[in-house]
Write a protein that holds these residues in place. Structure first.
Motif, PDB file in Angstrom:
ATOM      1  N   TRP A 154       1.133  -1.532  -0.320  1.00 31.30           N
ATOM      2  CA  TRP A 154      -0.107  -0.034   0.008  1.00 31.30           C
ATOM      3  C   TRP A 154       0.770   0.962   0.555  1.00 31.30           C
ATOM      4  O   TRP A 154       1.492   1.615   0.428  1.00 31.30           O
ATOM      5  N   SER A 204      -3.367   3.937  -1.253  1.00 31.22           N
ATOM      6  CA  SER A 204      -3.489   2.964  -2.799  1.00 31.22           C
ATOM      7  C   SER A 204      -3.143   2.128  -2.877  1.00 31.22           C
ATOM      8  O   SER A 204      -1.698   1.891  -2.599  1.00 31.22           O
ATOM      9  N   GLN A 219      -6.137   0.360  -9.405  1.00 34.59           N
ATOM     10  CA  GLN A 219      -5.245   0.542  -7.962  1.00 34.59           C
ATOM     11  C   GLN A 219      -7.078   0.907  -7.099  1.00 34.59           C
ATOM     12  O   GLN A 219      -8.232   0.664  -7.425  1.00 34.59           O
ATOM     13  N   HIS A 268      -7.856   1.336  -3.290  1.00 36.01           N
ATOM     14  CA  HIS A 268      -8.074   2.727  -2.682  1.00 36.01           C
ATOM     15  C   HIS A 268      -9.299   2.408  -1.223  1.00 36.01           C
ATOM     16  O   HIS A 268     -10.295   2.183  -1.742  1.00 36.01           O
TER      17      HIS A 268
END
Length: 102
Positions: free
Chosen positions: A20, A29, A37, A39
């Motif tokens: 991350w 993200s 991605q 998030h």
């Protein structure tokens, strides 16, 4: 972050902190694939605390997709890989239980 979305005991892909990218505002993200991605953001809840929100960001889509379970994330990624449209899948009881303990 994702530990509440993915509560598996085997140290799965989502629970490895090094994967991350964190930001100063508390958001994070996770790179899943080129142009894709996951998030994370913590938002104020109606009860006065905070809720965690996961969103799937896909470069070729205009709108982000709110992710509420691992089953839904898997469905979106699998459909994208196959070039198919994605419909909302009902959450499983196990996914709901994992999210409830979030």
């Amino acid at each position: 972050m994702s530990i509440k979305l993915d509560r598996s005991d085997d140290g799965s892909f989502l629970t490895v902190a090094e994967r991350w990218t964190g930001y100063e505002n508390g958001e994070a993200s996770l790179f899943l694939a080129p142009g894709v991605q996951l998030h994370f953001v913590s938002v104020a809840s109606t009860c006065g605390g905070s809720d965690r929100k996961f969103t799937l960001l896909i470069a070729e889509q205009n709108a982000p997709v709110t992710i509420t379970s691992l089953a839904q994330l898997h469905q979106h990624l699998t459909a994208r890989e196959a070039g198919l449209p994605v419909g909302r899948q009902a959450d499983t009881k196990a996914d709901n239980k994992a999210l409830a303990t979030f």
